[in-house]
Design a protein around this motif. Structure first.
Motif, PDB file in Angstrom:
ATOM      1  N   ASN A 103       0.824  -1.205   0.000  1.00  8.24           N
ATOM      2  CA  ASN A 103       0.000   0.000   0.000  1.00  8.24           C
ATOM      3  C   ASN A 103       0.863   1.261   0.000  1.00  8.24           C
ATOM      4  OD1 ASN A 103      -2.475   1.310  -0.043  1.00  8.24           O
ATOM      5  ND2 ASN A 103      -2.757   1.228   2.168  1.00  8.24           N
ATOM      6  N   LEU A 104       1.881   1.292   0.847  1.00 11.33           N
ATOM      7  CA  LEU A 104       2.745   2.469   0.919  1.00 11.33           C
ATOM      8  C   LEU A 104       3.563   2.656  -0.359  1.00 11.33           C
ATOM      9  CD1 LEU A 104       3.895   2.085   4.615  1.00 11.33           C
ATOM     10  CD2 LEU A 104       2.535   3.971   3.692  1.00 11.33           C
ATOM     11  N   ASN A 105       3.720   1.580  -1.120  1.00 11.30           N
ATOM     12  CA  ASN A 105       4.442   1.694  -2.384  1.00 11.30           C
ATOM     13  C   ASN A 105       3.738   2.642  -3.354  1.00 11.30           C
ATOM     14  OD1 ASN A 105       6.577   0.805  -4.275  1.00 11.30           O
ATOM     15  ND2 ASN A 105       4.863  -0.090  -5.398  1.00 11.30           N
ATOM     16  N   LEU A 106       2.429   2.839  -3.171  1.00 10.42           N
ATOM     17  CA  LEU A 106       1.722   3.811  -4.012  1.00 10.42           C
ATOM     18  C   LEU A 106       2.315   5.207  -3.836  1.00 10.42           C
ATOM     19  CD1 LEU A 106      -1.965   2.670  -3.413  1.00 10.42           C
ATOM     20  CD2 LEU A 106      -0.653   2.424  -5.526  1.00 10.42           C
ATOM     21  N   LEU A 107       2.649   5.549  -2.595  1.00 11.35           N
ATOM     22  CA  LEU A 107       3.263   6.857  -2.355  1.00 11.35           C
ATOM     23  C   LEU A 107       4.657   6.910  -2.968  1.00 11.35           C
ATOM     24  CD1 LEU A 107       2.225   7.536   1.360  1.00 11.35           C
ATOM     25  CD2 LEU A 107       0.976   8.039  -0.750  1.00 11.35           C
ATOM     26  N   GLU A 131     -18.718  -3.296   6.410  1.00 12.66           N
ATOM     27  CA  GLU A 131     -19.722  -4.359   6.300  1.00 12.66           C
ATOM     28  C   GLU A 131     -20.889  -3.948   5.413  1.00 12.66           C
ATOM     29  OE1 GLU A 131     -20.831  -6.675   9.716  1.00 12.66           O
ATOM     30  OE2 GLU A 131     -19.154  -5.858  10.870  1.00 12.66           O
ATOM     31  N   GLU A 132     -21.290  -2.686   5.479  1.00 12.70           N
ATOM     32  CA  GLU A 132     -22.431  -2.229   4.679  1.00 12.70           C
ATOM     33  C   GLU A 132     -22.155  -2.394   3.190  1.00 12.70           C
ATOM     34  OE1 GLU A 132     -25.113   1.820   3.934  1.00 12.70           O
ATOM     35  OE2 GLU A 132     -23.586   1.777   5.513  1.00 12.70           O
ATOM     36  N   ARG A 133     -20.936  -2.084   2.765  1.00 12.59           N
ATOM     37  CA  ARG A 133     -20.587  -2.183   1.349  1.00 12.59           C
ATOM     38  C   ARG A 133     -19.905  -3.501   0.995  1.00 12.59           C
ATOM     39  NH1 ARG A 133     -18.851   3.777  -0.924  1.00 12.59           N
ATOM     40  NH2 ARG A 133     -20.684   4.892  -0.162  1.00 12.59           N
ATOM     41  N   GLY A 134     -19.642  -4.328   1.995  1.00  6.59           N
ATOM     42  CA  GLY A 134     -19.057  -5.633   1.736  1.00  6.59           C
ATOM     43  C   GLY A 134     -17.677  -5.565   1.124  1.00  6.59           C
ATOM     44  N   ARG A 135     -16.844  -4.675   1.645  1.00  6.48           N
ATOM     45  CA  ARG A 135     -15.515  -4.523   1.056  1.00  6.48           C
ATOM     46  C   ARG A 135     -14.502  -4.136   2.126  1.00  6.48           C
ATOM     47  NH1 ARG A 135     -16.618   1.212  -2.204  1.00  6.48           N
ATOM     48  NH2 ARG A 135     -16.114   2.604  -0.456  1.00  6.48           N
ATOM     49  N   VAL A 136     -13.260  -4.553   1.901  1.00  7.81           N
ATOM     50  CA  VAL A 136     -12.147  -4.081   2.719  1.00  7.81           C
ATOM     51  C   VAL A 136     -11.615  -2.810   2.072  1.00  7.81           C
ATOM     52  CG1 VAL A 136      -9.847  -4.578   3.605  1.00  7.81           C
ATOM     53  CG2 VAL A 136     -11.550  -6.400   3.495  1.00  7.81           C
ATOM     54  N   GLU A 137     -11.509  -1.761   2.866  1.00  8.51           N
ATOM     55  CA  GLU A 137     -11.020  -0.476   2.367  1.00  8.51           C
ATOM     56  C   GLU A 137      -9.615  -0.240   2.913  1.00  8.51           C
ATOM     57  OE1 GLU A 137     -15.490   1.523   2.307  1.00  8.51           O
ATOM     58  OE2 GLU A 137     -14.044   2.145   3.838  1.00  8.51           O
ATOM     59  N   ALA A 138      -8.690   0.070   2.022  1.00  6.71           N
ATOM     60  CA  ALA A 138      -7.306   0.326   2.419  1.00  6.71           C
ATOM     61  C   ALA A 138      -7.020   1.822   2.348  1.00  6.71           C
ATOM     62  CB  ALA A 138      -6.342  -0.443   1.522  1.00  6.71           C
ATOM     63  N   GLU A 168      -7.547   1.797  -1.956  1.00  4.97           N
ATOM     64  CA  GLU A 168      -7.996   0.565  -2.610  1.00  4.97           C
ATOM     65  C   GLU A 168      -9.240   0.019  -1.930  1.00  4.97           C
ATOM     66  OE1 GLU A 168      -6.150  -3.854  -3.758  1.00  4.97           O
ATOM     67  OE2 GLU A 168      -5.313  -2.708  -2.098  1.00  4.97           O
ATOM     68  N   ASN A 169     -10.072  -0.669  -2.721  1.00  7.46           N
ATOM     69  CA  ASN A 169     -11.188  -1.455  -2.196  1.00  7.46           C
ATOM     70  C   ASN A 169     -11.039  -2.894  -2.662  1.00  7.46           C
ATOM     71  OD1 ASN A 169     -12.564   0.791  -1.032  1.00  7.46           O
ATOM     72  ND2 ASN A 169     -13.390   1.313  -3.043  1.00  7.46           N
ATOM     73  N   SER A 170     -11.402  -3.825  -1.802  1.00  8.06           N
ATOM     74  CA  SER A 170     -11.412  -5.241  -2.174  1.00  8.06           C
ATOM     75  C   SER A 170     -12.773  -5.807  -1.771  1.00  8.06           C
ATOM     76  CB  SER A 170     -10.286  -5.998  -1.471  1.00  8.06           C
ATOM     77  OG  SER A 170     -10.268  -7.349  -1.881  1.00  8.06           O
ATOM     78  N   HIS A 171     -13.603  -6.077  -2.781  1.00  9.19           N
ATOM     79  CA  HIS A 171     -14.988  -6.474  -2.529  1.00  9.19           C
ATOM     80  C   HIS A 171     -15.103  -7.963  -2.238  1.00  9.19           C
ATOM     81  CE1 HIS A 171     -16.992  -2.667  -3.664  1.00  9.19           C
ATOM     82  NE2 HIS A 171     -15.875  -2.498  -4.349  1.00  9.19           N
ATOM     83  N   LYS A 172     -15.970  -8.283  -1.290  1.00  6.72           N
ATOM     84  CA  LYS A 172     -16.245  -9.662  -0.899  1.00  6.72           C
ATOM     85  C   LYS A 172     -17.684 -10.006  -1.287  1.00  6.72           C
ATOM     86  CE  LYS A 172     -12.231  -9.168   0.724  1.00  6.72           C
ATOM     87  NZ  LYS A 172     -11.091  -9.644  -0.100  1.00  6.72           N
TER      88      LYS A 172
END
Length: 213
Positions: A103-107, A131-138, A168-172
């Protein structure tokens, strides 16, 4: 990519392998223009890459893929399933710091490619399951109030202590959502395989007869 193609040919000499390094849209256009092999086609979209798309983007992508298939062809789609918050957040903030470094590599890339002066030591990786959107947010979170210059964009960015940049988002998915995703894209979910804990899935989508395809 070429090495992977050679390894496949060594292991399965009867295969015909054509490596194509491109974005998805270019590859799909190339697939649609190629002469088809005889018989049914099985396309693979493995791992949990479908979760990297926003839901509407996932539908559009799968419909584009459906457009180069015929009714009866199939698509094997990997998908990470919804699970407890603690499991997901631990997975995206691992103790070895692999995800944090990613993630920090983006910077670091912004520094390198846009001549910015992000000090990576002054940011930390944060992963939260929505949980509402069903995704992990970075996020990357500023450890202090600071100003960052991005010279190629002629931009100065003021960040407060604790302020976050959403990276980033990672949807489940659950099985009902996967079935709906398949239907929306011109497939039916014919079968699902998952691990013993029921956390990950491989889903066989079969292309159905539908107007427009």
């Amino acid at each position: 990519l070429e090495t992977s193609a050679r390894v496949l040919l060594q292991s399965y000499p009867a295969l015909s392998v054509e490596a194509c390094a491109s974005d998805y849209d270019t590859a799909l256009a190339r697939m649609s223009s190629n002469e088809r092999f005889g018989g049914r086609v099985l396309a693979l979209f493995l791992g949990s890459n479908i979760g990297n798309f926003e839901p509407e983007e996932a539908r559009r992508f799968l419909r584009s893929l459906r457009a180069v298939l015929r009714a009866g062809d199939a698509l094997l789609v990997g998908a990470d399933l919804k699970k407890e918050r603690t499991i997901l957040e631990a997975a995206y903030d691992d103790s070895l710091g692999v995800t944090a470094a990613f993630n920090l590599n983006l910077l670091a890339r912004i520094n390198r490619e846009l001549d910015a002066d992000f000090d990576l030591r002054e940011f930390e990786h944060v992963a939260v399951y929505n949980e509402e959107r069903g995704r992990v947010e970075a996020f990357v979170e500023s450890r202090r109030a600071q100003r960052v210059r991005i010279r190629r964009l002629e931009m100065n960015v003021e960040l407060a202590e604790g302020e976050r940049i959403h990276t980033e988002n990672s949807h489940k998915y659950d099985l009902a959502q996967l079935s709906q995703l398949a239907t929306d894209a011109g497939f039916t979910r014919a079968r699902t395989w998952h691990d013993a804990a029921g956390q990950f899935s491989s889903n066989l989508f079969v292309a159905v007869e539908e107007a427009g395809f």
